[in-house]
Design a protein around this motif. Sequence first.
Motif, mmCIF file in Angstrom:
data_model
loop_
_atom_site.group_PDB
_atom_site.id
_atom_site.type_symbol
_atom_site.label_atom_id
_atom_site.label_comp_id
_atom_site.label_asym_id
_atom_site.label_seq_id
_atom_site.Cartn_x
_atom_site.Cartn_y
_atom_site.Cartn_z
ATOM 1 N N SER A 39 34.595 139.483 133.383
ATOM 2 C CA SER A 39 33.137 139.615 133.464
ATOM 3 C C SER A 39 32.506 139.794 132.085
ATOM 4 O O SER A 39 31.424 139.274 131.818
ATOM 5 N N THR A 40 33.213 140.500 131.181
ATOM 6 C CA THR A 40 32.699 140.672 129.816
ATOM 7 C C THR A 40 32.704 139.340 129.070
ATOM 8 O O THR A 40 31.751 139.013 128.364
ATOM 9 N N LEU A 41 33.778 138.561 129.237
ATOM 10 C CA LEU A 41 33.843 137.238 128.590
ATOM 11 C C LEU A 41 32.771 136.312 129.138
ATOM 12 O O LEU A 41 32.135 135.565 128.379
ATOM 13 N N ASP A 42 32.557 136.350 130.463
ATOM 14 C CA ASP A 42 31.501 135.526 131.062
ATOM 15 C C ASP A 42 30.143 135.840 130.446
ATOM 16 O O ASP A 42 29.375 134.940 130.128
ATOM 17 N N ALA A 43 29.871 137.125 130.261
ATOM 18 C CA ALA A 43 28.586 137.543 129.704
ATOM 19 C C ALA A 43 28.479 137.204 128.212
ATOM 20 O O ALA A 43 27.410 136.819 127.731
ATOM 21 N N ALA A 44 29.589 137.330 127.486
ATOM 22 C CA ALA A 44 29.552 137.146 126.029
ATOM 23 C C ALA A 44 29.618 135.681 125.603
ATOM 24 O O ALA A 44 29.280 135.357 124.468
ATOM 25 N N MET A 45 30.050 134.800 126.491
ATOM 26 C CA MET A 45 30.261 133.406 126.098
ATOM 27 C C MET A 45 28.998 132.561 126.247
ATOM 28 O O MET A 45 29.033 131.445 126.756
ATOM 29 N N CYS A 46 27.901 133.078 125.766
ATOM 30 C CA CYS A 46 26.640 132.343 125.735
ATOM 31 C C CYS A 46 26.404 131.925 124.285
ATOM 32 O O CYS A 46 25.620 132.543 123.559
ATOM 33 N N LEU A 47 27.114 130.887 123.856
ATOM 34 C CA LEU A 47 27.101 130.486 122.456
ATOM 35 C C LEU A 47 26.196 129.280 122.260
ATOM 36 O O LEU A 47 26.083 128.427 123.131
ATOM 37 N N GLU A 48 25.571 129.225 121.100
ATOM 38 C CA GLU A 48 24.727 128.072 120.780
ATOM 39 C C GLU A 48 24.954 127.645 119.339
ATOM 40 O O GLU A 48 25.464 128.408 118.521
ATOM 41 N N ASN A 49 24.587 126.406 119.072
ATOM 42 C CA ASN A 49 24.734 125.871 117.723
ATOM 43 C C ASN A 49 23.789 126.634 116.788
ATOM 44 O O ASN A 49 22.625 126.830 117.101
ATOM 45 N N PHE A 50 24.313 127.070 115.669
ATOM 46 C CA PHE A 50 23.497 127.829 114.722
ATOM 47 C C PHE A 50 23.958 127.521 113.309
ATOM 48 O O PHE A 50 25.076 127.841 112.928
ATOM 49 N N SER A 51 23.095 126.874 112.553
ATOM 50 C CA SER A 51 23.438 126.510 111.173
ATOM 51 C C SER A 51 23.415 127.735 110.283
ATOM 52 O O SER A 51 22.688 128.692 110.526
ATOM 53 N N SER A 52 24.208 127.673 109.237
ATOM 54 C CA SER A 52 24.301 128.776 108.288
ATOM 55 C C SER A 52 22.953 129.041 107.635
ATOM 56 O O SER A 52 22.228 128.110 107.287
ATOM 57 N N GLN A 53 22.638 130.313 107.451
ATOM 58 C CA GLN A 53 21.396 130.676 106.767
ATOM 59 C C GLN A 53 21.616 130.745 105.256
ATOM 60 O O GLN A 53 20.676 130.917 104.503
ATOM 61 N N VAL A 54 22.873 130.605 104.844
ATOM 62 C CA VAL A 54 23.217 130.715 103.426
ATOM 63 C C VAL A 54 23.458 129.343 102.808
ATOM 64 O O VAL A 54 22.902 129.015 101.764
ATOM 65 N N VAL A 55 24.279 128.535 103.483
ATOM 66 C CA VAL A 55 24.623 127.209 102.966
ATOM 67 C C VAL A 55 24.052 126.150 103.890
ATOM 68 O O VAL A 55 24.287 126.161 105.090
ATOM 69 N N GLU A 56 23.297 125.216 103.316
ATOM 70 C CA GLU A 56 22.660 124.177 104.098
ATOM 71 C C GLU A 56 23.695 123.241 104.718
ATOM 72 O O GLU A 56 24.711 122.923 104.104
ATOM 73 N N ARG A 57 23.433 122.801 105.958
ATOM 74 C CA ARG A 57 24.290 121.869 106.704
ATOM 75 C C ARG A 57 25.685 122.426 107.012
ATOM 76 O O ARG A 57 26.628 121.667 107.178
ATOM 77 N N HIS A 58 25.811 123.711 107.043
ATOM 78 C CA HIS A 58 27.084 124.337 107.398
ATOM 79 C C HIS A 58 26.924 125.098 108.698
ATOM 80 O O HIS A 58 25.889 125.702 108.944
ATOM 81 N N ASN A 59 27.971 125.062 109.502
ATOM 82 C CA ASN A 59 27.986 125.826 110.745
ATOM 83 C C ASN A 59 29.341 126.513 110.831
ATOM 84 O O ASN A 59 30.305 125.941 111.298
ATOM 85 N N LYS A 60 29.387 127.719 110.333
ATOM 86 C CA LYS A 60 30.625 128.502 110.347
ATOM 87 C C LYS A 60 30.541 129.528 111.471
ATOM 88 O O LYS A 60 29.461 130.022 111.784
ATOM 89 N N PRO A 61 31.693 129.887 112.063
ATOM 90 C CA PRO A 61 31.666 130.937 113.096
ATOM 91 C C PRO A 61 31.186 132.266 112.502
ATOM 92 O O PRO A 61 31.847 132.835 111.648
ATOM 93 N N GLU A 62 30.044 132.726 112.945
ATOM 94 C CA GLU A 62 29.443 133.947 112.382
ATOM 95 C C GLU A 62 30.305 135.185 112.604
ATOM 96 O O GLU A 62 30.285 136.104 111.806
ATOM 97 N N VAL A 63 31.090 135.206 113.685
ATOM 98 C CA VAL A 63 31.942 136.361 113.950
ATOM 99 C C VAL A 63 33.033 136.470 112.879
ATOM 100 O O VAL A 63 33.490 137.563 112.558
#
Length: 194
Positions: A39-63
């Motif tokens: 149930s915790t994984l179900d709730a936490a797995m609401c992921l969306e595409n999010f580009s890096s705020q530091v490097v342009e055109r990068h999408n690194k796992p924020e965690v």
Amino acid sequence: GHKHPRTPTPIPPSSSAKKAAMAAAQPQRLATYLAAVRSTLDAAMCLENFSSQVVERHNKPEVEVGSCKELLMTPVVIARNASERVLIEGSINSLRISIAIKQADEIERILVKKFMRFLMMRAENFFVLRRKPVEGYDVSFLVTNFHTESMYKHKLVDFIVQFMDDIDKEISEMKIQLNARARTSASAFLGVFQ
């Protein structure tokens, strides 16, 4: 006179009855633990595409990167006991699940270490398995928004929960096989001296 029916005095359960009751409760505790993780994984797995705020055109796992604290969720630990626990760390575009596997004795510690090493050497076959676990845990998974876009979310949750259920059984089975081989070897070795 009026007779009252006599109530039998309860007989205290024997130690074998207590062990049987504890063994019967064990699968129920595991089911409750796995249900909490699911149930915790179900709730936490609401992921969306999010580009890096530091490097342009990068999408690194924020965690993993942790560059912006406002993009990270509060980590959750679900513990079955002191040695069995799951750490779930979420962010806007990724989720890291770290699992500490039950290790009752030195043999189980060695088996878990060898088995996890075997799996991590084949991490690319599992897609979501990290090559190196988080400190204090035996195995870690990293789920990104790319995984949730290309795979079914409920299947990812099922895979992780099933892995947790199976790894316990696998380690126990390996320990039984190891003890059987040791017993056979010892009896063959000692048979020479008879």
